[in-house]
Design a protein around this motif. Sequence first.
Motif, short mmCIF file in Angstrom:
data_model
loop_
_atom_site.label_atom_id
_atom_site.label_comp_id
_atom_site.label_asym_id
_atom_site.label_seq_id
_atom_site.Cartn_x
_atom_site.Cartn_y
_atom_site.Cartn_z
N CYS A 124 -3.70 -12.66 7.59
CA CYS A 124 -3.01 -11.45 7.14
C CYS A 124 -1.87 -11.12 8.09
O CYS A 124 -2.11 -10.94 9.29
CB CYS A 124 -3.97 -10.27 7.04
SG CYS A 124 -5.38 -10.58 5.97
N ILE A 125 -0.67 -11.03 7.55
CA ILE A 125 0.50 -10.69 8.37
C ILE A 125 1.06 -9.37 7.85
O ILE A 125 1.45 -9.27 6.69
CB ILE A 125 1.57 -11.78 8.30
CG1 ILE A 125 0.98 -13.12 8.77
CG2 ILE A 125 2.80 -11.39 9.12
CD1 ILE A 125 1.84 -14.31 8.47
N GLN A 126 1.04 -8.37 8.71
CA GLN A 126 1.52 -7.06 8.32
C GLN A 126 3.01 -6.93 8.63
O GLN A 126 3.46 -7.29 9.72
CB GLN A 126 0.75 -5.97 9.06
CG GLN A 126 0.83 -4.65 8.38
CD GLN A 126 -0.35 -3.75 8.77
OE1 GLN A 126 -0.98 -3.96 9.78
NE2 GLN A 126 -0.59 -2.76 7.95
N SER A 127 3.77 -6.46 7.65
CA SER A 127 5.21 -6.25 7.82
C SER A 127 5.46 -5.08 8.75
O SER A 127 4.68 -4.13 8.77
CB SER A 127 5.84 -5.92 6.48
OG SER A 127 6.67 -6.94 6.07
N LYS A 128 6.54 -5.16 9.47
CA LYS A 128 6.90 -4.07 10.39
C LYS A 128 7.77 -3.06 9.68
O LYS A 128 8.39 -3.31 8.72
CB LYS A 128 7.61 -4.65 11.60
CG LYS A 128 6.69 -5.52 12.39
CD LYS A 128 7.37 -6.09 13.60
CE LYS A 128 6.36 -6.95 14.34
NZ LYS A 128 6.83 -7.65 15.44
N PHE A 134 0.86 -1.19 0.00
CA PHE A 134 0.00 0.00 0.00
C PHE A 134 0.89 1.24 0.00
O PHE A 134 1.75 1.39 0.88
CB PHE A 134 -0.91 0.00 1.23
CG PHE A 134 -1.81 -1.20 1.29
CD1 PHE A 134 -3.07 -1.16 0.73
CD2 PHE A 134 -1.39 -2.38 1.89
CE1 PHE A 134 -3.91 -2.26 0.77
CE2 PHE A 134 -2.22 -3.49 1.94
CZ PHE A 134 -3.49 -3.43 1.37
N LEU A 135 0.68 2.10 -1.00
CA LEU A 135 1.50 3.30 -1.16
C LEU A 135 0.64 4.55 -1.15
O LEU A 135 -0.49 4.54 -1.65
CB LEU A 135 2.25 3.25 -2.49
CG LEU A 135 3.12 2.01 -2.75
CD1 LEU A 135 3.49 1.90 -4.21
CD2 LEU A 135 4.37 2.07 -1.88
N ARG A 136 1.19 5.61 -0.58
CA ARG A 136 0.54 6.92 -0.64
C ARG A 136 1.65 7.94 -0.91
O ARG A 136 2.64 7.96 -0.21
CB ARG A 136 -0.18 7.24 0.67
CG ARG A 136 -0.99 8.54 0.57
CD ARG A 136 -1.84 8.83 1.80
NE ARG A 136 -2.97 7.91 1.88
CZ ARG A 136 -3.24 7.13 2.94
NH1 ARG A 136 -2.46 7.13 3.99
NH2 ARG A 136 -4.30 6.36 2.94
N ASP A 137 1.45 8.74 -1.95
CA ASP A 137 2.45 9.72 -2.37
C ASP A 137 3.81 9.07 -2.59
O ASP A 137 4.85 9.61 -2.22
CB ASP A 137 2.58 10.85 -1.33
CG ASP A 137 1.26 11.60 -1.13
OD1 ASP A 137 0.53 11.79 -2.13
OD2 ASP A 137 0.97 11.98 0.02
N GLY A 138 3.78 7.86 -3.16
CA GLY A 138 5.02 7.16 -3.49
C GLY A 138 5.74 6.52 -2.32
O GLY A 138 6.80 5.93 -2.49
N LYS A 139 5.17 6.60 -1.13
CA LYS A 139 5.80 6.01 0.06
C LYS A 139 4.96 4.86 0.57
O LYS A 139 3.74 4.92 0.59
CB LYS A 139 5.97 7.07 1.15
CG LYS A 139 6.93 8.16 0.76
CD LYS A 139 7.07 9.17 1.87
CE LYS A 139 8.02 10.28 1.38
NZ LYS A 139 8.03 11.42 2.26
N VAL A 178 2.93 2.70 2.87
CA VAL A 178 2.11 2.86 4.07
C VAL A 178 2.13 1.55 4.85
O VAL A 178 2.25 1.53 6.06
CB VAL A 178 0.66 3.26 3.70
CG1 VAL A 178 -0.22 3.33 4.93
CG2 VAL A 178 0.64 4.56 2.93
N SER A 179 1.99 0.44 4.12
CA SER A 179 2.06 -0.87 4.75
C SER A 179 2.29 -1.95 3.70
O SER A 179 2.16 -1.72 2.49
CB SER A 179 0.79 -1.18 5.56
OG SER A 179 -0.31 -1.32 4.71
#
Length: 115
Positions: free
Chosen positions: A111-115, A80-85, A87-88
């Motif tokens: 679902c495993i979210q990366s740190k 997931f990206l916002r403004d090219g960065k 997010v998760s």
Amino acid sequence: MTKTEIAKAFSNGEFEKTYDFIAKDAEWIVVEEDKFSGKQAIIDNCEQVGNYFKSVTIDFKTLNIITDGNKVVINGTAEFLRDGKRVSFVSACDVYEFNEDSQIQRITSYCIQSK
């Protein structure tokens, strides 16, 4: 749509395409997070998730699709990206169980979210 196409659409956030293929008494279990019982509860959650998806750019990658009878398993990742960065980043596995009418009866999502 085939069971595999339905499952892949759902896993890739194309929820609207799958609504006609969700059983009235279906359930969606997001392990260690939440449980949605009934078609309307699942659709309501899909709408919320869909609204979030509209606020970011998402790169879905499907790694494996395994089918066996009335079951389809999909694992992959989503960035997931916002403004090219970033997010998760999530690694996920969704297990779909279909009824005799080829409708989704149960979804179990890991679902495993990366740190």
